[in-house]
Enzyme design. Structure first.
Site, PDB file in Angstrom:
ATOM      1  N   LYS A  22       0.831  -1.205   0.000  1.00 35.47           N
ATOM      2  CA  LYS A  22       0.000   0.000   0.000  1.00 35.47           C
ATOM      3  C   LYS A  22       0.866   1.255   0.000  1.00 35.47           C
ATOM      4  CE  LYS A  22      -1.513   2.168   3.543  1.00 35.47           C
ATOM      5  NZ  LYS A  22      -2.194   2.965   4.574  1.00 35.47           N
ATOM      6  N   ASN A  23       1.909   1.254   0.823  1.00 35.02           N
ATOM      7  CA  ASN A  23       2.751   2.444   0.954  1.00 35.02           C
ATOM      8  C   ASN A  23       3.646   2.664  -0.258  1.00 35.02           C
ATOM      9  OD1 ASN A  23       1.659   3.085   3.435  1.00 35.02           O
ATOM     10  ND2 ASN A  23       3.254   2.014   4.594  1.00 35.02           N
ATOM     11  N   CYS A 118      -4.827   8.282   9.694  1.00 34.40           N
ATOM     12  CA  CYS A 118      -4.872   7.744  11.054  1.00 34.40           C
ATOM     13  C   CYS A 118      -4.397   8.773  12.067  1.00 34.40           C
ATOM     14  CB  CYS A 118      -3.995   6.498  11.163  1.00 34.40           C
ATOM     15  SG  CYS A 118      -4.716   5.018  10.446  1.00 34.40           S
ATOM     16  N   ARG A 123       2.105  14.577  12.037  1.00 36.48           N
ATOM     17  CA  ARG A 123       2.845  14.277  10.811  1.00 36.48           C
ATOM     18  C   ARG A 123       2.783  15.497   9.908  1.00 36.48           C
ATOM     19  NH1 ARG A 123       0.653   8.501   8.884  1.00 36.48           N
ATOM     20  NH2 ARG A 123      -1.355   9.411   9.411  1.00 36.48           N
ATOM     21  N   LEU A 127       8.176  19.616   5.739  1.00 38.74           N
ATOM     22  CA  LEU A 127       9.350  19.216   4.960  1.00 38.74           C
ATOM     23  C   LEU A 127       9.023  19.167   3.464  1.00 38.74           C
ATOM     24  CD1 LEU A 127      10.904  16.422   7.215  1.00 38.74           C
ATOM     25  CD2 LEU A 127      11.570  18.829   7.041  1.00 38.74           C
ATOM     26  N   ASP A 307       5.340   0.754  11.959  1.00 42.39           N
ATOM     27  CA  ASP A 307       4.106   0.110  11.520  1.00 42.39           C
ATOM     28  C   ASP A 307       3.981  -1.336  11.994  1.00 42.39           C
ATOM     29  OD1 ASP A 307       3.085   2.331  10.314  1.00 42.39           O
ATOM     30  OD2 ASP A 307       3.503   1.715   8.262  1.00 42.39           O
TER      31      ASP A 307
END
Length: 419
Positions: A22-23, A118, A123, A127, A307
Site C-alpha cells: 500500500k505504501n 490515522c 505528521r 518538509l 508500523d
C-alpha cells in the site's frame, strides 16, 4: 458498521500470499500524473486507500480504471483539467498530499486541503513545503488549504531534510523529476518504497540516482511517458502474518515477499524464540511452545518499523517475562493499549515506552480499532485470546490489509466479518 468476530482457535497453518505494498502503490499512482500517456500498474492491493487515491486522481480529470481482478490499474493523465483536490477525498487519507509534487512540477500549481488519515500523532507537511520552496515554488497557507504555484519550471536545488521523511522524500523526488537542473535530497528516507517509486520514475524516463541511500540525485528531464510497473510486496502485511503465526504457535509459509525487507521483524522474532526460514520469495515461520520477552525500539528503515510496533506488542503480551517497546516516530501510537488491557494484557505506558508483563492468558472482549496497525494488533490478540473477540471500527484495518479475514480463515483461523 462492519466488525470482525474472532473465536479462540488452533495454531495457524498453511500458506498465505502477500499483496502489493500500500505504501508503495499510493505514491506510484500519484507519480503517474507526471506522464503524458497511460501507465499500467500491477500487483495493486485493492484497499480503501487505493480506491480513494483513484477517486482523487479521477477528480482532477485523469482516467483511472481497475481491471476485473482488481489487481491491475491503468492511469491516463492526458486530460487533467483541475489542480485543486476536493476536501472530502483528501480528508480520508494522508497520502493524498503526494499529488502536490507531480501537479506542481507538471502544471505549475496545486491546491490541496491539509490531509487526514490515522490519528497516530503529528505528521506535519513542512518538509514537503520546504522542498518545494527551495525549488522556486510560491507557498500560500490558509483556511485549511495549502496552495503552491510556480511561475516557470521548478529549479533544481540541494535540499536537506531535518528528518528522513518518507512522504517528503517521495514528493520532492517526483517534483524534481520534471524540474530544470539537478536536485539533491540529503538525509533522504531509504525505505524500500522509495526505491520502488524511483524504479517506476526511471522506467517513465526520469534520471534518478541513489534511491535507497540517504542522498538522492535527480536530474530533471523535459517529459515523462507512461510505463508498466509491478509493485513490491507489502512488508508490513508480511510482518503481520509472521506475528500471527508466532502468537498462535503456528506453522505458516508466507509467499510473495522480499526477505531483505523483513530483516528487523525476522531478527526480533528469532530473538523471541520463533523459527524463521528465508527463501527467495517467501519466509516460513514456525513457533515453539514458548515466546521469549524481547525489547523493541522503532526507527526509520532499516530499523524496526513503527508500523509493526503494535503487532509485536500483542505478541509480547504472550511472552515469558517483561519486555519494553519504545516508540520514537509517532507520539500517539499506543492508543490501542487500553483495548489490549480489556483483553487481559498487563501493559504500563510511560511516555513513549510500553512495559509489558507477559501473560499467557488473553481473554476475548469487545474492542475497537483506533487506527490501522492498532486494528491489526487487536486481530492478532483475538487469535490467541480465549473466548470470543469482537472488533469494531474495522474500516481502519481495511485501509491496509486485503481480505484479512479470508486470508486468516485460509490458515485455519475462526474469524468472520459481519456487517
Amino acid at each position: 458498521m462492519s466488525r470482525l468476530i474472532i473465536s479462540y482457535g488452533v495454531p495457524l497453518k498453511g500458506e498465505v500470499r502477500i499483496s502489493g505494498a500500500k505504501n508503495s502503490v499510493l505514491p506510484i499512482m500519484a507519480a503517474s500524473l507526471l506522464a503524458d500517456s497511460q501507465s499500467i500498474i500491477e500487483e495493486i492491493p485493492y484497499l480503501n486507500d487505493v480506491r480513494v487515491m483513484g477517486d482523487l486522481i479521477n477528480s482532477l480529470g485523469a482516467s483511472v480504471n481497475f481491471s476485473n481482478t482488481k489487481t491491475t490499474i491503468s492511469i491516463n493523465p492526458s486530460e487533467i483539467s483541475n489542480t485543486t483536490a476536493p476536501y472530502e477525498l483528501v480528508n480520508k487519507m494522508r497520502a493524498s498530499f503526494l499529488i502536490m509534487g507531480p501537479l506542481l512540477a507538471k502544471y505549475g500549481a496545486a491546491k490541496i486541503p491539509l490531509p487526514g488519515g490515522c490519528a497516530i500523532g503529528s505528521r506535519p507537511v513542512d518538509l514537503h513545503i520546504k522542498g518545494f520552496s527551495a525549488m522556486g515554488a510560491e507557498i500560500t497557507q490558509g483556511h485549511g488549504y495549502i496552495e503552491v504555484k510556480a511561475s516557470s519550471r521548478l529549479k533544481g536545488s540541494k535540499i536537506y531534510l531535518d528528518f528522513p521523511s518518507v512522504g517528503a522524500t517521495e514528493n520532492i523526488m517526483m517534483a524534481a523529476a520534471l524540474s530544470d537542473g539537478q536536485t539533491i535530497i540529503e538525509n533522504a528516507a531509504i525505505e524500500p518504497e522509495i526505491v520502488d517509486l524511483a524504479t517506476y520514475l526511471v522506467t517513465m524516463g526520469a534520471d534518478i540516482k541513489g534511491a535507497g541511500t540517504d542522498t538522492i540525485r535527480i536530474n530533471g528531464v523535459d517529459r515523462l511517458h507512461g510505463a508498466n510497473h509491478t509493485v513490491i510486496p507489502d512488508r508490513i502485511e508480511a510482518g503481520t502474518y509472521m506475528v500471527a503465526a508466532a502468537i498462535t504457535g503456528g506453522d505458516v509459509k508466507i509467499d510473495n515477499v522480499v526477505p531483505d525487507h523483513l530483516k528487523p521483524v525476522t531478527a526480533k522474532l528469532r530473538e523471541a524464540g520463533v523459527e524463521v526460514a528465508e527463501e527467495l520469495t517467501s519466509v516460513h515461520v514456525k513457533a515453539g511452545d514458548n515466546i521469549k520477552a524481547v525489547d523493541i525500539k522503532t526507527h526509520p528503515y532499516p530499523g524496526f518499523p513503527t508500523d509493526m510496533q503494535a503487532q509485536m506488542t500483542s505478541l509480547m503480551t504472550r511472552a515469558e517475562g517483561t519486555s519494553m517497546v519504545i516508540e520514537t516516530i509517532f507520539e500517539n501510537r499506543f492508543m490501542y493499549v487500553n483495548e489490549l488491557k480489556r483483553m487481559g494484557a498487563n501493559i504500563k505506558i510511560e511516555g513513549r515506552s510500553a512495559i509489558i508483563e507477559g501473560n499467557p492468558t488473553l481473554l476475548g472482549a469487545q474492542v475497537k480499532a483506533t487506527d490501522l496497525r492498532a486494528g491489526a494488533a487487536l486481530v492478532l490478540a483475538g487469535l490467541a485470546a480465549e473466548g470470543i473477540t469482537e472488533i469494531t471500527d474495522i474500516e481502519h484495518i481495511e485501509r491496509g490489509y486485503v481480505e484479512i479475514h479470508n486470508k486468516l480463515k485460509s490458515l485455519g483461523a475462526k474469524i468472520v466479518r459481519e456487517e
